[in-house]
Design a protein around this motif. Structure first.
Motif, PDB file in Angstrom:
ATOM      1  N   TRP B  28       0.753  -1.203  -0.098  1.00  0.00           N
ATOM      2  CA  TRP B  28       0.057  -0.003  -0.155  1.00  0.00           C
ATOM      3  C   TRP B  28       1.055   1.112   0.045  1.00  0.00           C
ATOM      4  O   TRP B  28       1.886   1.220   0.563  1.00  0.00           O
ATOM      5  CB  TRP B  28      -0.672  -0.065   1.200  1.00  0.00           C
ATOM      6  CG  TRP B  28      -1.796  -0.963   1.513  1.00  0.00           C
ATOM      7  CD1 TRP B  28      -1.898  -2.104   2.277  1.00  0.00           C
ATOM      8  CD2 TRP B  28      -2.939  -1.319   0.645  1.00  0.00           C
ATOM      9  NE1 TRP B  28      -2.961  -2.982   2.035  1.00  0.00           N
ATOM     10  CE2 TRP B  28      -3.618  -2.401   1.077  1.00  0.00           C
ATOM     11  CE3 TRP B  28      -3.520  -0.949  -0.509  1.00  0.00           C
ATOM     12  CZ2 TRP B  28      -4.679  -3.016   0.320  1.00  0.00           C
ATOM     13  CZ3 TRP B  28      -4.652  -1.521  -1.296  1.00  0.00           C
ATOM     14  CH2 TRP B  28      -5.085  -2.807  -0.587  1.00  0.00           C
ATOM     15  N   GLY B  30       0.780   5.524   0.890  1.00  0.00           N
ATOM     16  CA  GLY B  30       0.023   6.654   1.302  1.00  0.00           C
ATOM     17  C   GLY B  30       0.971   7.628   0.616  1.00  0.00           C
ATOM     18  O   GLY B  30       0.822   7.788  -0.567  1.00  0.00           O
ATOM     19  N   GLY B  31       1.662   8.463   1.390  1.00  0.00           N
ATOM     20  CA  GLY B  31       2.554   9.656   0.637  1.00  0.00           C
ATOM     21  C   GLY B  31       3.525   9.167   0.177  1.00  0.00           C
ATOM     22  O   GLY B  31       4.434   9.900  -0.713  1.00  0.00           O
ATOM     23  N   THR B  33       6.404   8.588   1.734  1.00  0.00           N
ATOM     24  CA  THR B  33       7.622   9.165   2.172  1.00  0.00           C
ATOM     25  C   THR B  33       8.444   8.154   3.022  1.00  0.00           C
ATOM     26  O   THR B  33       9.501   8.623   3.740  1.00  0.00           O
ATOM     27  CB  THR B  33       7.512  10.514   2.986  1.00  0.00           C
ATOM     28  OG1 THR B  33       6.544  10.172   3.963  1.00  0.00           O
ATOM     29  CG2 THR B  33       6.782  11.457   2.254  1.00  0.00           C
ATOM     30  N   LEU B  35       7.969   4.441   2.496  1.00  0.00           N
ATOM     31  CA  LEU B  35       8.082   3.256   1.460  1.00  0.00           C
ATOM     32  C   LEU B  35       8.981   3.474   0.352  1.00  0.00           C
ATOM     33  O   LEU B  35       9.793   2.740  -0.062  1.00  0.00           O
ATOM     34  CB  LEU B  35       6.590   2.871   0.763  1.00  0.00           C
ATOM     35  CG  LEU B  35       6.737   1.620   0.268  1.00  0.00           C
ATOM     36  CD1 LEU B  35       6.654   0.534   1.061  1.00  0.00           C
ATOM     37  CD2 LEU B  35       5.565   1.632  -0.786  1.00  0.00           C
ATOM     38  N   THR B 102       1.152  10.752   5.035  1.00  0.00           N
ATOM     39  CA  THR B 102      -0.118  10.767   5.683  1.00  0.00           C
ATOM     40  C   THR B 102      -0.327  10.152   7.026  1.00  0.00           C
ATOM     41  O   THR B 102       1.179   9.568   7.560  1.00  0.00           O
ATOM     42  CB  THR B 102      -0.966   9.729   4.839  1.00  0.00           C
ATOM     43  OG1 THR B 102      -0.340   8.197   4.846  1.00  0.00           O
ATOM     44  CG2 THR B 102      -0.877   9.954   3.273  1.00  0.00           C
TER      45      THR B 102
HETATM   46  C1  LIG Z   1      13.942  12.688   6.083  1.00  0.00           C
HETATM   47  C2  LIG Z   1      12.623  12.045   6.532  1.00  0.00           C
HETATM   48  C3  LIG Z   1      12.323  12.366   7.894  1.00  0.00           C
HETATM   49  C4  LIG Z   1      11.172  11.701   8.665  1.00  0.00           C
HETATM   50  N1  LIG Z   1      10.971  11.963   9.816  1.00  0.00           N
HETATM   51  C5  LIG Z   1      10.022  11.343  10.621  1.00  0.00           C
HETATM   52  C6  LIG Z   1       9.769  11.762  12.117  1.00  0.00           C
HETATM   53  O1  LIG Z   1      10.554  12.492  12.636  1.00  0.00           O
HETATM   54  N2  LIG Z   1       8.823  11.000  12.419  1.00  0.00           N
HETATM   55  C7  LIG Z   1       7.967  10.057  11.801  1.00  0.00           C
HETATM   56  O2  LIG Z   1       6.993   9.559  12.490  1.00  0.00           O
HETATM   57  N3  LIG Z   1       8.370   9.706  10.611  1.00  0.00           N
HETATM   58  C8  LIG Z   1       9.335  10.199   9.864  1.00  0.00           C
HETATM   59  N4  LIG Z   1       9.483   9.943   8.515  1.00  0.00           N
HETATM   60  C9  LIG Z   1       8.701   8.878   7.997  1.00  0.00           C
HETATM   61  C10 LIG Z   1       7.388   9.708   7.251  1.00  0.00           C
HETATM   62  O3  LIG Z   1       7.652  10.522   6.468  1.00  0.00           O
HETATM   63  C11 LIG Z   1       6.143   9.604   7.718  1.00  0.00           C
HETATM   64  O4  LIG Z   1       6.176   8.668   9.111  1.00  0.00           O
HETATM   65  C12 LIG Z   1       5.136   9.587   7.218  1.00  0.00           C
HETATM   66  O5  LIG Z   1       3.820   9.979   7.939  1.00  0.00           O
HETATM   67  C13 LIG Z   1       4.819   8.202   6.452  1.00  0.00           C
HETATM   68  O6  LIG Z   1       3.412   8.347   5.848  1.00  0.00           O
HETATM   69  P1  LIG Z   1       3.313   8.170   4.130  1.00  0.00           P
HETATM   70  O7  LIG Z   1       2.131   8.581   3.828  1.00  0.00           O
HETATM   71  O8  LIG Z   1       4.473   8.878   3.492  1.00  0.00           O
HETATM   72  O9  LIG Z   1       3.805   6.763   4.283  1.00  0.00           O
HETATM   73  P2  LIG Z   1       4.067   5.685   3.062  1.00  0.00           P
HETATM   74  O10 LIG Z   1       5.597   5.663   2.879  1.00  0.00           O
HETATM   75  O11 LIG Z   1       3.040   5.861   2.120  1.00  0.00           O
HETATM   76  O12 LIG Z   1       3.770   4.162   3.813  1.00  0.00           O
HETATM   77  C14 LIG Z   1       4.514   3.582   4.845  1.00  0.00           C
HETATM   78  C15 LIG Z   1       3.995   2.459   5.138  1.00  0.00           C
HETATM   79  O13 LIG Z   1       2.628   2.208   5.444  1.00  0.00           O
HETATM   80  C16 LIG Z   1       1.772   1.598   4.783  1.00  0.00           C
HETATM   81  N5  LIG Z   1       0.643   2.235   4.504  1.00  0.00           N
HETATM   82  C17 LIG Z   1       0.459   3.564   4.241  1.00  0.00           C
HETATM   83  N6  LIG Z   1      -0.989   3.829   4.246  1.00  0.00           N
HETATM   84  C18 LIG Z   1      -1.457   2.823   4.554  1.00  0.00           C
HETATM   85  C19 LIG Z   1      -2.822   2.492   4.931  1.00  0.00           C
HETATM   86  N7  LIG Z   1      -3.901   3.385   4.698  1.00  0.00           N
HETATM   87  N8  LIG Z   1      -3.119   1.305   5.157  1.00  0.00           N
HETATM   88  C20 LIG Z   1      -2.387   0.229   5.005  1.00  0.00           C
HETATM   89  N9  LIG Z   1      -1.043   0.678   5.039  1.00  0.00           N
HETATM   90  C21 LIG Z   1      -0.897   1.554   4.768  1.00  0.00           C
HETATM   91  C22 LIG Z   1       2.754   1.549   3.712  1.00  0.00           C
HETATM   92  O14 LIG Z   1       2.395   0.437   2.717  1.00  0.00           O
HETATM   93  C23 LIG Z   1       4.097   1.434   4.097  1.00  0.00           C
HETATM   94  O15 LIG Z   1       4.603   0.140   4.530  1.00  0.00           O
HETATM   95  C24 LIG Z   1      10.440  10.664   7.769  1.00  0.00           C
HETATM   96  C25 LIG Z   1      10.584  10.455   6.452  1.00  0.00           C
HETATM   97  C26 LIG Z   1      11.793  11.089   6.053  1.00  0.00           C
HETATM   98  C27 LIG Z   1      12.274  10.775   4.573  1.00  0.00           C
END
Ligand SMILES: Cc1cc2nc3c(=O)[nH]c(=O)nc-3n(C[C@H](O)[C@H](O)[C@H](O)COP(=O)(O)OP(=O)(O)OC[C@H]3O[C@@H](n4cnc5c(N)ncnc54)[C@H](O)[C@@H]3O)c2cc1C
Lengths: 792, 321
Positions: B28, B30-31, B33, B35, B102
């Motif tokens: 899956w 989300g954003g 960031t 994965l 997200t």
């Molecule tokens: C430089 C950098 C710094 C960061 N700093 C932090 C920080 O300080 N704190 C922090 O918490 N995070 C941090 N992050 C990680 C990330 O950006 C966040 O946790 C963010 O909220 C992840 O959300 P996403 O939607 O981008 O996740 P994605 O990358 O899209 O997904 C993350 C995981 O969740 C799964 N997933 C996503 N949505 C769903 C859904 N609805 N149902 C089932 N599975 C799902 C995906 O399959 C994947 O395994 C950082 C990332 C980077 C690159």
């Protein structure tokens, strides 16, 4: 009329700037529009028909002998075109930035010297294929025990990493210098301070990753487009490795997204790209990813530094004794210079009657260290400036007073024969002392809050060229044709620091025209005259002087035209504003630039002129006397005020007052930018940046794990520009891009001491280290049963 | 650095999304960031990536899984009524990343370890690990086949402190469960019984959430970018000056975000004075077992658990106390 190149005297016009001058104003850099609009072209933006993408195959062991390189399945990756493997022609030819220590080769074989060393390379139709193919290459190693700790590298060994190390050890360079009677200075000292210091390695972490494109031309020439600070040295290295005469090679420098010394060596990947281009007959592009940038490194040397400084009863400094053990990593790079600079640059801005320095730079199986902003001076400066703080405390003097009392005067010579001319150090001290309200705050702020002083001294261009030639260090060409535009050719490398803008300002000022007329073509060795490149803070001083001289020649051609048009003497015409030349005694006699130009072009054709700069002969005759020589020096005094969280060890720098003697600020915005940027970079090394290893493997080769301060960590910076109007500087100017880095580190350390009473001698001063020092202090106090100094 | 090849699916309904899950291995999205950063480093890349960005159900509700962290951070309702959630969101990564990241991805953030979040070349040189291509752990000699990579999401401890629930939807059914029963203490398996084809739809706060004062403290070297090296959320339900109920949750100290019921239980009904806070903080320091697999040292992170805990609990006290 005199040819600019013959002019021995420096051009100095600071008293008589032209009416439309840009000197001393605030100007956007000439390339800022293309950069901020996204239209600027960097290596990554460039494409050539039929271009291949190369990827390096990097050693997976820190030390070993390559037994076999098996392309195996790499060949079957769709898009695979060619590989470069050990044994192929050119891959084992030595090159390096310093002719005295050329120890690099395009491919590291048979011996690999660090994990990340380039063993082979593949070229494929696209980047993804190149990555897959490189991952598929199998290399067999006979592993050797890696030398990881510098002190181990001092030992004799039957198997040195490099053939040319010192006496059967892994020492690359030894420097031992002594001036005056150091033993006596310490024997008779009223007070002395110092200790052992430890500095971890840091990387430049410029924004634009390293990259290049090698293009084999139809006529058999080779062009290399590269993000480099030193097109000339790349040119020389390519000629050597390709075994081609220089004129068959062309080096082009597009926009460069930051260098800080990290792009100031000719690099193996540049040779690899050229060799692959020759082999395939196709353009070959290499773009590093961030981890590769860290592995390529050439950043600041991890260093163990031991220093003692002595003073007499009156607070006069009487001796300095310093020893550096410098971790060079796998290659020599600029290391010989680094080894000298760690000692010789501590001879200012204070008068020292006795001085001893021992430096050892060793090879280890880690990514190579090299030049980085403030090259060679930063770690040594930290040791000296924090020790002076300690010394002041012992002597019961204010740190400002101690420094002012011991300041080198202008127009003097140091023990090691550095010639001191303009010197605004005292003014730097005065400016930040009052601006920061030092006298009200020092040792008077509540526990947890502190203020500290750190000073500096830096070269403004290395006087001695790397190659012993008689060619001038900078040459600038200026051409004006019927369009009236002023074309400036130079090989000075703008890497974001603004040297193109500086060239345009100098030429416009010298001719007496608007800067908008100027266009700077500083990128192509086929058209631009020689300049040694952007390192050692030399460009404004050297290329700036050359530019002024070229501009002067043009102006004389134009004033002669004025003379022909008016029947007056050429010498009497001066720039009169609004792009006119005016007769100095009869202001009603004016000639417009356009008219003067038309007259000058008549029968002659385009105006062309050349200006050169060559540093004067300087220095003493002792061994290593060339190191640290510079036509002039910059001076700094910085004050930092900060807050220490004594429960967590976190340091929050809140304000920095930074005074820097820049000679003359040609462009105030650029000067402030350099100083603020230096402080940001220095704070990174001071508080958070550190290349960390597990064995020989770099653990944090990414911008997430390598902790550059964010804007939120950045304090408010108040820049105080001090202008000592250097007698030889272009319009009085000298460096401001490197010297401004070093003082912030000791300023912070001294402020931490003021805040919580602990001295940190390991850099970066991370929260963990600050907390450990506080805990250590409490333990000691508990044991001693007394509360010494400032405590909560 | 370039992403590897995969097929991106962008369904507009949950039903379409579930249909794609039958095509083979998938993740899956989300954003992205989290994965996609791993994908760039060739970590556990799958052939199909199913983006949930266009599925409207995920954007519904205060805590819809598809809401961006930037939306969460600036949501006026959250800021007014559950400020700790908005505040924790504002401390994640960077403003730019929060524009795509997200809430769902944050709760389902993959666990992190210094031996795992590295490039393919790095891992291969190193021999890789349990969580990627090998079957050994580089942190513990014998982790008992459990991965000790650190769970490093910032929202989970805060939502645990609120005792939130999560709503999951699968191809055949939807369900809701307490967040405290969602995670499993294994950096690879990560969830107790979430099936791969289940999607997180939203989180929900209990009816009494507004009666709790919740505060979050995060340990990190820089005020942006950095994942937590330790995170403590404290929640107190005050009743006429007494701490009628207390919750304490941590992140980044383990492969799972944890609720520490027994540490606070003795202080329920107390005035939560400095001494009580210090006892809880000390107990937390003794409880947490950070591993040597992040930037800061385990001993420092452990010490900081006490400071974070003390500060979070102190912040929960009514102003002026
Ligand atoms: C430089 C950098 C710094 C960061 N700093 C932090 C920080 O300080 N704190 C922090 O918490 N995070 C941090 N992050 C990680 C990330 O950006 C966040 O946790 C963010 O909220 C992840 O959300 P996403 O939607 O981008 O996740 P994605 O990358 O899209 O997904 C993350 C995981 O969740 C799964 N997933 C996503 N949505 C769903 C859904 N609805 N149902 C089932 N599975 C799902 C995906 O399959 C994947 O395994 C950082 C990332 C980077 C690159």
């Amino acid at each position: 009329m005199r040819d600019g190149s013959a002019s021995p005297d420096p051009v100095r016009m600071s008293q008589e700037l032209t009416p439309d001058t840009t000197i001393g104003q605030r100007l956007p850099l000439v390339d800022s529009w293309e950069k901020v609009s996204g239209r600027g072209v960097y290596i990554e933006d460039m494409r050539f028909p039929n271009m291949l993408h190369a990827r390096m195959v990097r050693a997976s062991v820190a030390h070993g002998l390559v037994r076999r390189v098996d392309l195996g399945t790499a060949r079957r990756v769709p898009g695979f075109v060619a590989a470069l493997v050990p044994g192929e022609r050119g891959t084992d030819i030595h090159f390096g930035v310093l002719p005295i220590s050329e120890d690099e080769t395009a491919l590291s074989a048979p011996r690999v010297l660090y994990q990340g060393d380039i063993v082979a390379a593949v070229a494929c139709e696209d980047e993804l294929a190149a990555r897959d193919a490189a991952l598929a290459v199998r290399v067999e190693y006979e592993e050797r025990a890696p030398v990881l700790r510098p002190k181990d590298a001092l030992q004799e060994t039957s198997d040195p990493l490099h053939a040319r190390s010192v006496g059967g050890t892994n020492i690359h360079k030894t420097v031992d210098q002594a001036f005056g009677d150091v033993e006596r200075a310490f024997a008779e000292a009223h007070a002395q301070a110092g200790g052992e210091f430890r500095f971890h390695g840091v990387n430049h972490a410029f924004t634009e990753p390293i990259g290049c494109i090698a293009v084999p031309e139809p006529d058999g020439r080779m062009t290399l487009y590269s993000a480099t600070q030193v097109p000339h040295y790349v040119h020389l290295a390519l000629a050597k490795v390709l075994e081609m005469p220089l004129h068959r090679i062309r080096v082009v420098k597009p926009l460069v997204g930051g260098g800080f010394g990290g792009k100031s060596d000719p690099f193996p990947h540049e040779m690899v790209a050229a060799l692959l281009a020759r082999k395939t007959g196709r353009p070959v592009k290499v773009i590093f990813d961030r981890e590769e940038v860290f592995l390529n490194n050439h950043g600041r040397h991890p260093t163990a530094y031991r220093l003692q400084v002595a003073a007499d009863r009156e607070g006069r400094l009487t001796g300095l004794d310093a020893h550096a053990l410098i971790d060079g990593g796998a290659w020599a790079s600029f290391g010989v210079v680094t080894t000298y600079y760690n000692g010789v640059l501590s001879q200012g801005p204070y008068r020292l009657p006795a001085f001893r320095y021992g430096g050892r730079r060793v090879y280890t199986n880690k990514p190579p260290s090299g030049a980085m902003r403030g090259h060679g001076a930063v770690n040594a400066r930290f040791a000296l400036e924090t020790s002076l703080d300690e010394l002041a405390e012992q002597l019961g003097t204010d740190p400002f007073d101690l420094r002012a009392q011991n300041a080198l005067p202008p127009n003097t010579v140091t023990l090691n024969h550095l010639r001191i001319t303009s010197n605004g150090f005292l003014e730097c001290l005065e400016r930040v002392r009052s601006a920061s309200e030092w006298d009200r705050k020092f040792r008077r702020l509540p526990y947890g809050r502190g203020i500290g002083l750190g000073c500096g001294f830096y070269i403004s261009g290395s006087a001695l060229p790397i190659h012993r030639t008689r060619t001038p260090q900078s040459t600038v060409h200026v051409k004006i044709d019927v369009d009236g535009g002023v074309t400036i050719h130079s090989m000075a490398a703008d890497i974001g620091q603004g040297s193109d803008t500086m060239l345009a300002q100098c030429v416009a000022e010298a001719i007496g025209v608007r800067m908008l007329r100027c266009r700077v073509l500083a990128k192509d060795t086929d058209t631009a005259p020689l300049d040694l490149g952007s390192y050692s803070s030399r460009v404004t001083f050297m290329a700036g002087n050359a530019a002024l001289r070229a501009g002067e020649v043009i102006r004389r051609k134009l004033t002669h035209a004025c003379a022909r048009l008016t029947g007056r003497r050429a010498e009497d015409f001066v720039p009169g504003g609004d792009e006119t030349y005016v007769h100095r005694d009869e202001p009603s006699i004016r000639v417009r630039y356009d008219d003067a130009l038309a007259e000058a072009l008549a029968d002659n054709g385009a105006l062309i002129a050349k200006g050169v700069y060559r540093a004067p002969k300087l220095g003493g005759g002792h061994k290593g006397s060339g190191a640290g020589l510079s036509p002039t020096y910059s001076y700094q005094a910085f004050v930092a005020e900060l807050e220490v969280d004594a429960e967590t060890g976190f340091v929050k720098v809140e304000k920095v007052w930074a005074a820097h003697d820049v000679g003359k600020a040609l462009n105030v915005t650029a000067v402030e930018g350099q100083i603020e940027g230096s402080i940001h970079m220095g704070l990174g090394q001071a508080l958070s940046e550190e290349m960390r290893y597990g064995g020989g493997q770099l653990l944090n080769g990414s911008l997430l794990d390598y902790k550059i301060p964010t804007p939120l960590e950045m304090p408010e910076v108040e820049v105080h520009i001090v202008e000592s109007n250097d007698p030889e500087g272009p319009l009085g100017a000298k460096e401001c891009g490197e010297g401004a880095l070093a003082p912030i580190l000791p300023a912070v350390a001294n402020a931490i001491y003021d805040a919580v009473g602990v001295r940190l001698r390991e850099v970066p001063m991370t929260p963990e280290r600050v907390l450990a020092a506080l805990e250590d202090r409490s333990r000691r106090e508990r044991r001693a049963g007394v509360a010494a100094g400032k405590s909560a | 650095m370039r992403l590897p090849d995969f097929t991106l699916h962008q369904p507009r309904t949950l039903a379409q999304a579930f249909a794609v899950t039958r095509d083979g291995p998938f993740d899956w999205l989300g954003g992205g960031t989290d994965l996609l950063c791993n994908y760039k480093w060739r970590i556990n890349v799958r052939a199909n990536v199913i983006s949930l960005r266009r599925v409207p159900e995920l954007r519904q509700g205060l805590l819809g899984a598809g809401r961006t962290l930037s939306e969460v951070e600036h949501d006026p309702v959250l800021r007014a009524r559950y400020p700790a959630i908005a505040q924790a969101a504002s401390m994640i990564a960077t403003p730019l990343i929060r524009q795509s990241a997200t809430l769902g991805g944050n709760l389902l953030l993959d666990t992190r370890c210094w031996h795992f979040n590295q490039t393919a070349e790095w891992r291969f040189a190193h021999g890789s690990c349990l969580k990627a291509e090998a079957d050994v752990c580089r942190v513990l000699p014998d982790p008992g086949n459990l991965c000790v990579a650190a769970y490093s999401g910032d929202l989970a401890p805060v939502l645990l402190a609120y005792d939130a629930r999560v709503v999951l939807a699968g191809p055949s059914a939807s369900r809701s469960l307490p967040l405290r029963e969602f995670y499993a203490a294994d950096g690879i398996r990560r969830f107790r019984d979430k099936k791969p084809d289940e999607v997180l739809v939203r989180a929900e706060l209990p009816a009494d959430a507004e009666h709790w004062t919740v505060r979050y403290q995060k340990l990190r070297l820089r005020q942006a970018f950095d994942f937590p090296e330790g995170g403590v959320a404290a929640a107190v339900r005050w009743d006429h000056g007494w701490a009628a109920d207390i919750r304490l949750a941590t992140t980044a100290y383990d492969s799972i975000p944890l609720l520490h019921e027994d540490l606070v239980a003795p202080h329920r009904g107390s005035s939560l004075d400095d001494e009580a806070i210090e006892q809880i903080a000390q107990a937390l320091e003794e409880t947490v077992r950070p591993m040597k697999n992040t930037s800061m040292s385990p001993s420092y992170r452990k010490k900081m658990a006490r400071v974070l805990c003390r500060r979070a609990l102190q912040d929960c006290r009514p102003q002026g106390v």
